[in-house]
Scaffold this motif. Structure first.
Motif, PDB file in Angstrom:
ATOM      1  N   ILE A   1      16.934   0.567  -5.081  1.00 35.62           N
ATOM      2  CA  ILE A   1      16.527   2.117  -5.386  1.00 35.62           C
ATOM      3  C   ILE A   1      15.053   2.551  -4.756  1.00 35.62           C
ATOM      4  N   ASP A   2      15.038   3.668  -4.071  1.00 37.28           N
ATOM      5  CA  ASP A   2      13.698   3.970  -3.611  1.00 37.28           C
ATOM      6  C   ASP A   2      13.169   5.071  -4.709  1.00 37.28           C
ATOM      7  N   ASP A   3      12.364   4.542  -5.555  1.00 39.05           N
ATOM      8  CA  ASP A   3      11.797   5.474  -6.594  1.00 39.05           C
ATOM      9  C   ASP A   3      10.275   5.734  -6.024  1.00 39.05           C
ATOM     10  N   VAL A   4      10.100   5.656  -4.713  1.00 40.45           N
ATOM     11  CA  VAL A   4       8.709   5.835  -4.263  1.00 40.45           C
ATOM     12  C   VAL A   4       8.304   7.453  -4.795  1.00 40.45           C
ATOM     13  N   ARG A   5       9.275   8.447  -4.904  1.00 43.86           N
ATOM     14  CA  ARG A   5       8.732   9.348  -5.268  1.00 43.86           C
ATOM     15  C   ARG A   5       9.027   9.984  -6.554  1.00 43.86           C
ATOM     16  N   CYS A   6      10.265   9.552  -7.171  1.00 45.57           N
ATOM     17  CA  CYS A   6      10.392   9.980  -8.623  1.00 45.57           C
ATOM     18  C   CYS A   6      10.002   8.956  -9.604  1.00 45.57           C
TER      19      CYS A   6
ATOM     20  N   ALA B   1      18.948   3.884  -1.685  1.00 38.91           N
ATOM     21  CA  ALA B   1      19.064   5.168  -2.088  1.00 38.91           C
ATOM     22  C   ALA B   1      17.913   5.738  -3.019  1.00 38.91           C
ATOM     23  N   THR B   2      17.662   7.085  -2.818  1.00 47.58           N
ATOM     24  CA  THR B   2      16.789   7.462  -3.852  1.00 47.58           C
ATOM     25  C   THR B   2      17.591   7.994  -5.325  1.00 47.58           C
ATOM     26  N   PRO B   3      16.963   7.933  -6.381  1.00 50.33           N
ATOM     27  CA  PRO B   3      17.760   8.007  -7.583  1.00 50.33           C
ATOM     28  C   PRO B   3      18.737   9.399  -7.519  1.00 50.33           C
TER      29      PRO B   3
ATOM     30  N   HIS C   1      19.361  13.136  -5.111  1.00 56.99           N
ATOM     31  CA  HIS C   1      18.870  13.292  -3.655  1.00 56.99           C
ATOM     32  C   HIS C   1      17.908  14.387  -3.459  1.00 56.99           C
ATOM     33  N   HIS C   2      16.827  14.028  -2.924  1.00 52.36           N
ATOM     34  CA  HIS C   2      15.818  15.154  -2.477  1.00 52.36           C
ATOM     35  C   HIS C   2      15.244  15.141  -1.548  1.00 52.36           C
ATOM     36  N   PRO C   3      16.130  15.534  -0.197  1.00 50.37           N
ATOM     37  CA  PRO C   3      15.640  15.646   1.139  1.00 50.37           C
ATOM     38  C   PRO C   3      14.933  16.863   1.311  1.00 50.37           C
TER      39      PRO C   3
ATOM     40  N   PHE D   1       8.200   1.296  -5.720  1.00 52.99           N
ATOM     41  CA  PHE D   1       7.346   2.553  -6.181  1.00 52.99           C
ATOM     42  C   PHE D   1       6.173   2.543  -5.539  1.00 52.99           C
ATOM     43  N   CYS D   2       5.598   3.711  -5.529  1.00 55.51           N
ATOM     44  CA  CYS D   2       4.417   3.979  -4.805  1.00 55.51           C
ATOM     45  C   CYS D   2       3.690   5.097  -5.410  1.00 55.51           C
ATOM     46  N   LYS D   3       4.331   6.475  -5.474  1.00 53.01           N
ATOM     47  CA  LYS D   3       3.322   7.668  -5.580  1.00 53.01           C
ATOM     48  C   LYS D   3       2.965   7.866  -6.865  1.00 53.01           C
ATOM     49  N   GLY D   4       3.597   7.748  -8.004  1.00 54.96           N
ATOM     50  CA  GLY D   4       3.206   7.973  -9.250  1.00 54.96           C
ATOM     51  C   GLY D   4       2.739   6.830 -10.104  1.00 54.96           C
TER      52      GLY D   4
ATOM     53  N   GLY E   1      18.006  11.288   3.107  1.00 58.77           N
ATOM     54  CA  GLY E   1      17.319  10.320   2.218  1.00 58.77           C
ATOM     55  C   GLY E   1      16.075   9.991   3.147  1.00 58.77           C
ATOM     56  N   TYR E   2      14.855  10.297   2.471  1.00 61.23           N
ATOM     57  CA  TYR E   2      13.473   9.670   3.151  1.00 61.23           C
ATOM     58  C   TYR E   2      13.135   8.463   2.579  1.00 61.23           C
ATOM     59  N   HIS E   3      12.708   7.411   3.499  1.00 65.35           N
ATOM     60  CA  HIS E   3      12.635   6.076   3.148  1.00 65.35           C
ATOM     61  C   HIS E   3      11.148   5.452   3.729  1.00 65.35           C
ATOM     62  N   GLY E   4      10.626   6.538   4.504  1.00 62.48           N
ATOM     63  CA  GLY E   4       9.272   6.272   5.382  1.00 62.48           C
ATOM     64  C   GLY E   4       9.485   6.330   6.950  1.00 62.48           C
ATOM     65  N   VAL E   5       8.631   5.638   7.490  1.00 57.47           N
ATOM     66  CA  VAL E   5       8.784   5.930   8.836  1.00 57.47           C
ATOM     67  C   VAL E   5       8.979   4.801   9.913  1.00 57.47           C
TER      68      VAL E   5
ATOM     69  N   LYS F   1       0.936  -1.154   0.003  1.00 60.04           N
ATOM     70  CA  LYS F   1       0.096  -0.104   0.005  1.00 60.04           C
ATOM     71  C   LYS F   1       0.906   1.267   0.076  1.00 60.04           C
ATOM     72  N   ASN F   2       1.699   1.336   1.146  1.00 63.37           N
ATOM     73  CA  ASN F   2       2.396   2.543   1.160  1.00 63.37           C
ATOM     74  C   ASN F   2       3.851   2.699   0.637  1.00 63.37           C
ATOM     75  N   GLY F   3       4.604   3.203   0.384  1.00 63.61           N
ATOM     76  CA  GLY F   3       5.996   3.489  -0.059  1.00 63.61           C
ATOM     77  C   GLY F   3       7.014   2.726   1.076  1.00 63.61           C
ATOM     78  N   GLY F   4       6.468   3.135   2.267  1.00 68.19           N
ATOM     79  CA  GLY F   4       7.238   2.237   3.404  1.00 68.19           C
ATOM     80  C   GLY F   4       7.070   1.087   3.596  1.00 68.19           C
ATOM     81  N   ASP F   5       6.041   0.571   3.145  1.00 67.57           N
ATOM     82  CA  ASP F   5       5.823  -0.907   3.229  1.00 67.57           C
ATOM     83  C   ASP F   5       6.881  -1.535   2.357  1.00 67.57           C
ATOM     84  N   VAL F   6       7.128  -1.033   1.132  1.00 65.88           N
ATOM     85  CA  VAL F   6       8.166  -1.715   0.318  1.00 65.88           C
ATOM     86  C   VAL F   6       9.444  -1.439   0.343  1.00 65.88           C
ATOM     87  N   THR F   7       9.868  -0.144   0.818  1.00 66.88           N
ATOM     88  CA  THR F   7      11.125   0.105   1.239  1.00 66.88           C
ATOM     89  C   THR F   7      11.645  -0.816   2.434  1.00 66.88           C
ATOM     90  N   SER F   8      10.766  -1.136   3.512  1.00 65.70           N
ATOM     91  CA  SER F   8      10.846  -2.035   4.343  1.00 65.70           C
ATOM     92  C   SER F   8      11.247  -3.410   3.857  1.00 65.70           C
TER      93      SER F   8
HETATM   94  C1  LIG Z   1      11.526   8.635  -1.515  1.00 65.70           C
HETATM   95  C2  LIG Z   1      10.373   8.077  -0.683  1.00 65.70           C
HETATM   96  N1  LIG Z   1      10.587   6.883   0.122  1.00 65.70           N
HETATM   97  C3  LIG Z   1       9.531   6.483   0.809  1.00 65.70           C
HETATM   98  C4  LIG Z   1       8.339   7.218   1.193  1.00 65.70           C
HETATM   99  C5  LIG Z   1       7.293   6.634   2.051  1.00 65.70           C
HETATM  100  O1  LIG Z   1       6.281   6.588   1.485  1.00 65.70           O
HETATM  101  P1  LIG Z   1       4.825   6.239   2.437  1.00 65.70           P
HETATM  102  O2  LIG Z   1       4.640   7.659   3.201  1.00 65.70           O
HETATM  103  O3  LIG Z   1       3.789   6.182   1.368  1.00 65.70           O
HETATM  104  O4  LIG Z   1       4.987   5.183   3.501  1.00 65.70           O
HETATM  105  C6  LIG Z   1       8.147   8.611   0.701  1.00 65.70           C
HETATM  106  C7  LIG Z   1       7.044   9.307   1.019  1.00 65.70           C
HETATM  107  O5  LIG Z   1       7.069  10.633   0.918  1.00 65.70           O
HETATM  108  C8  LIG Z   1       9.261   9.058  -0.108  1.00 65.70           C
HETATM  109  O6  LIG Z   1       9.248  10.462  -0.750  1.00 65.70           O
END
Ligand SMILES: Cc1ncc(COP(=O)(O)O)c(C=O)c1O
Length: 415
Positions: free
Chosen positions: A236-241, A201-203, A205-207, A263-266, A150-154, A122-129
Motif C-alpha cells: 500500500i502506497d500511503d505516501v499521500r493518504c 496501490a494507493t488506498p 484512487h487519487h490520480p 509513508f512520507c508526506k504526513g 496511480g502515482y508512485h514517484g518518478v 527521504k522521499n516517497g519514491g524511495d520507499v515505493t521502490s
Molecule cells: C501516492 C504517492 N506515492 C508516491 C509519491 C512520490 O513521493 P515523492 O515525490 O516524495 O518521491 C507521491 C508524491 O506525490 C504520491 O502522492
C-alpha cells in the motif's frame, strides 16, 4: 474583494529560467501547464505559517495544497519545530544513527496496525521502490501489478515506455490495470502464473487530472484474499493518504491489512523523511536489499516525525481534517449550486478532488480556480486538495465566500 497581482514573482521567474531548467521544474512549474492562466498564480513564497503562505509580492493565501501533502499540522508548527531544533543541537547527519531512529521505529510499530518494523529514507519514491524490490526479493518473482493513473514517484518502473529516458526494459515487468476492478486483477494473475511478486496501490484512487474513486465494497478484501492465496506481496502506497485518514494506516482505515506500507508526506510535518513499514515475514527480505542514501539516517526529521505523530494521535488529527473537509466540500457544492454551477467532489473529504462539470473541457474549472487563487484561496486545478489541522472554521467561511465571488466572475464573463 481585492484581486492579487504578482510582479515580483514574475520577475524572479524570469531570472530563474536563465539558471534553472524550466525555471521551476516538475509539475510545480508554470511551464508544466498546471497553472492556467499563469498570470493568476504566484511562483515564489517569502514565508508560510499555519494554514497560510505569503508570496514575495506580499499576498496571503490559505494553502489548500499543503505542499502537496506534507503540511499536516500547519507550517512552522511550534512544537514540531522545537523538537527538531532540540535534536539539531545534539546531532543530525552523523556517522552513526541517533537514538531517535529506534524511538521512531517503535512509535510506528505501536501506531500503524500493519507495521512490525520500519525502514527510513527521504522521499516517497524511495520507499515505493524499496517496497517493489522487497516484494521481488521475498518472492523471487519479477512482475508487479499497479493501477492505471496511480502515482508512485518518478523511478523508471513507475513511468510509461515512451517517456524521455525510459527504456522498455524498465517497465516490461509492470502490468497496469484499472482500479476497483477485481476481475482485471484475477485475469492478470491468471495470465502470469507464479510470476507476480507484488501488487502496489494507493488506498483509494487519487490520480491527477481525473475524478478520484473510493474503494468499492469488497474490493480490498478481494485483493487481500487473492494476494494471500497466490503468495503475492500487497504493497500500500500511503505516501499521500498516510496519517490524514487514520494514524493506524489507511489499510486499517479501509478494513484490511497490507504486507508493506509506504509513508512520507504526513509523517513529519514537512521535515524530510519517508518510511517503509511491513509485516514480520518481510523483515528478512527488506534487510537483504541493498538500499541506502547520504541523508537517510538524519536525526532532525526523525525527531520531527516523533512529535508530529504524537500530536496527531493526541488531537485525533484525521477526525479534525475530516470534519473541516466535509464542511468545506459541502459549502463549495452549495455555493456552486446557488450560483448555477455543478461542482463534482470526489475522494476523501480531508484530501478531496473537485471539478466543475458544466464544461467537460476543464476550461471553466481552471477559470474558477484561478479566480479563487487571485482572491487568496490557493486551490489547484489538476490534483486533489488537502486539509490540515491548522485550518479553522473561519478559513472555511472565507473560502466559501471567495468561491461564491469567483462564480460571480464566471457568470459576469458569460461563463
Ligand atoms: C501516492 C504517492 N506515492 C508516491 C509519491 C512520490 O513521493 P515523492 O515525490 O516524495 O518521491 C507521491 C508524491 O506525490 C504520491 O502522492
Amino acid at each position: 474583494m481585492k484581486t492579487y497581482v504578482y510582479p515580483k514573482s514574475q520577475a524572479l521567474f524570469e531570472r530563474a529560467t536563465k539558471v534553472i531548467p524550466g525555471g521551476i521544474y516538475g509539475h510545480l512549474g508554470p511551464s508544466n501547464g498546471c497553472f492556467i492562466p499563469v498570470s493568476a498564480y504566484p511562483f515564489y513564497l517569502s514565508r508560510a505559517e499555519g494554514a497560510y503562505m505569503f508570496d514575495i509580492d506580499g499576498n496571503k493565501f490559505i494553502d489548500y495544497m499543503c505542499a502537496y501533502g506534507p503540511n499536516i499540522l500547519g507550517y512552522n508548527h511550534p512544537e514540531v519545530d522545537a523538537a527538531a531544533a532540540a535534536q539539531q543541537k545534539l546531532s543530525d547527519v552523523t556517522t552513526l544513527p541517533g537514538s531517535k531512529m529506534v524511538e521512531l521505529a517503535e512509535l510506528l510499530v505501536d501506531t500503524v496496525d500493519s507495521a512490525d518494523w520500519a525502514f527510513f529514507a527521504k522521499n516517497g519514491g524511495d520507499v515505493t521502490s524499496l517496497a517493489v524490490m522487497t516484494a521481488r526479493a521475498a518472492t523471487g518473482r519479477k512482475k508487479i501489478i499497479k493501477f492505471k493513473g496511480g502515482y508512485h514517484g518518478v523511478a523508471p518502473w513507475t513511468q510509461a515506455y515512451g517517456n524521455p529516458g525510459i527504456l522498455q526494459e524498465d517497465v516490461m515487468e509492470v502490468i497496469t490495470i484499472p482500479f476497483n476492478d477485481l476481475e482485471a486483477l484475477s485475469l492478470a494473475v491468471d495470465a502470469n502464473p507464479g510470476q507476480i511478486a507484488g501488487v502496489i496501490a494507493t488506498p483509494y484512487h487519487h490520480p491527477a487530472l481525473a475524478d478520484n474513486a473510493l474503494p468499492e465494497e469488497g474490493f480490498w478484501q478481494g485483493v487481500r484474499d487473492l494476494c494471500t492465496e497466490e503468495g503475492i506481496v500487497l504493497i500500500i502506497d500511503d505516501v499521500r493518504c498516510g496519517f490524514r485518514l487514520s494514524v493506524n494506516g489507511s489499510d486499517a482505515y479501509y478494513g484490511f491489512e497490507a504486507d508493506l506500507i509506504c509513508f512520507c508526506k504526513g509523517l513529519a510535518n514537512g521535515y524530510n523523511i519517508s518510511a517503509l513499514c511491513g509485516k514480520e515475514e518481510f523483515k528478512g527480505a527488506v534487510s537483504s536489499v541493498f538500499y541506502t542514501g547520504s541523508y537517510w539516517l538524519s536525526a532532525v526529521p526523525m525527531a520531527a516525525a516523533l512529535k508530529t505523530i504524537e500530536l496527531l494521535k493526541e488531537m485525533d488529527g484525521p477526525a479534525i481534517m475530516r470534519r473541516l473537509g466535509l464542511r468545506l466540500t459541502k459549502g463549495l457544492e452549495e455555493a456552486a449550486q446557488k450560483k448555477g454551477f455543478n461542482l463534482r467532489v470526489t475522494g476523501e473529504p480531508s484530501m478531496w478532488n473537485m471539478r466543475l462539470t458544466d464544461d467537460e473541457s476543464g476550461i471553466l474549472h481552471q477559470k474558477w480556480v484561478s479566480e479563487c487563487v487571485r482572491r487568496g484561496v490557493f486551490f489547484c486545478n489538476h490534483h486533489n486538495l488537502f486539509i490540515n489541522t491548522a485550518m479553522t472554521d473561519k478559513d472555511i467561511d472565507f473560502t466559501i465566500e471567495v468561491a461564491e465571488e469567483a462564480f460571480d466572475v464566471l457568470k459576469r464573463e458569460g461563463r
